[in-house]
Design an enzyme around this catalytic site. Sequence first.
Site, mmCIF file in Angstrom:
data_model
loop_
_atom_site.group_PDB
_atom_site.id
_atom_site.type_symbol
_atom_site.label_atom_id
_atom_site.label_comp_id
_atom_site.label_asym_id
_atom_site.label_seq_id
_atom_site.Cartn_x
_atom_site.Cartn_y
_atom_site.Cartn_z
ATOM 1 N N TYR A 190 0.857 -1.188 0.000
ATOM 2 C CA TYR A 190 0.000 0.000 0.000
ATOM 3 C C TYR A 190 0.889 1.231 0.000
ATOM 4 C CZ TYR A 190 -3.636 3.190 1.948
ATOM 5 O OH TYR A 190 -4.515 4.225 2.180
ATOM 6 N N LYS A 239 -1.826 -1.591 -3.834
ATOM 7 C CA LYS A 239 -2.837 -0.545 -3.774
ATOM 8 C C LYS A 239 -2.108 0.773 -3.988
ATOM 9 C CE LYS A 239 -6.223 1.884 -0.942
ATOM 10 N NZ LYS A 239 -6.913 2.000 0.371
#
Length: 290
Positions: A138, A166
């Site tokens: 992320y 992400k």
Amino acid sequence: MLNETNLQGLFVPLITPFDTEERLDLESFGRYFSSLLQYDIQGIVLNGTTGESPTVAWEEVGTLYKAARACLRPRRLPIIVGCGTNCTAESVRRSEAAGHWGADAVLAVTPYYSRPSEEGIIEHFRRIASVGIPVVAYEVPSRTGVALSVETMQRILDLDGVIGLKDASGGLALAAGLLPDCPKPILCGEDALLLDMLHLGAAGGMLASANVETASFLKVCAQVSEGNTSHAVETFDRLLPLIRLLFRESNPAPLKWLLARQGLLASGTLRCPMGPVSTAMQAELDAFLT
């Protein structure tokens, strides 16, 4: 467990409902989560940014995980658990625990605050990935204070056990640099950039805004997949005002207020230091509902 093949489509990061005393509100959680399950989403995220992870104790994450699994029965839907911290040992411990619970993957954020070297960040992800549960990296430099280069992120994605990314980097440069040669999926984490990232080849999105108008977000993903570009643009253009409104003040405050106004939550309470939305924002959100 999730893998590089099935990490695609729309993943919804869940909010964490609290009562007016800032305690977990599991009744609201069940009502709210059950409402999402009417849609064909591809997975959920517990204990992410939208779930107010900095103020949720790890024991409470376990409680939320059990509640989510109970809501899902008998349906099987992937659950990704946010396990990343700025302490590698703690991130490893949490990832091990999530694996024992039966989570399908963990979400691990770039270490924040301490501003480690890029080599240190790569080692951080390597140790989390060594646990054995699939890892979704992320990248969100607006919150971590560190923006990774395309080359460094590629090295992280090359690690065994890291199944995807992400990308909430705030722009398109990272995705554009990675997607032509990266065999692992990249999910859009920047809600307003969903359509652009899908056109670049992103595998889907992990989007706070998809807690509302979920069907429309699914429609955008499907339209791009089917090559219906003009229809995707039309659908997404209708979503953009909502997306911009929900991020006008710190996420998830506007989202929680809206969900409470819709009756899915008993309260829009956030845990301090997060506070309620302004009265001006309340009026704008109320207008959206009408």
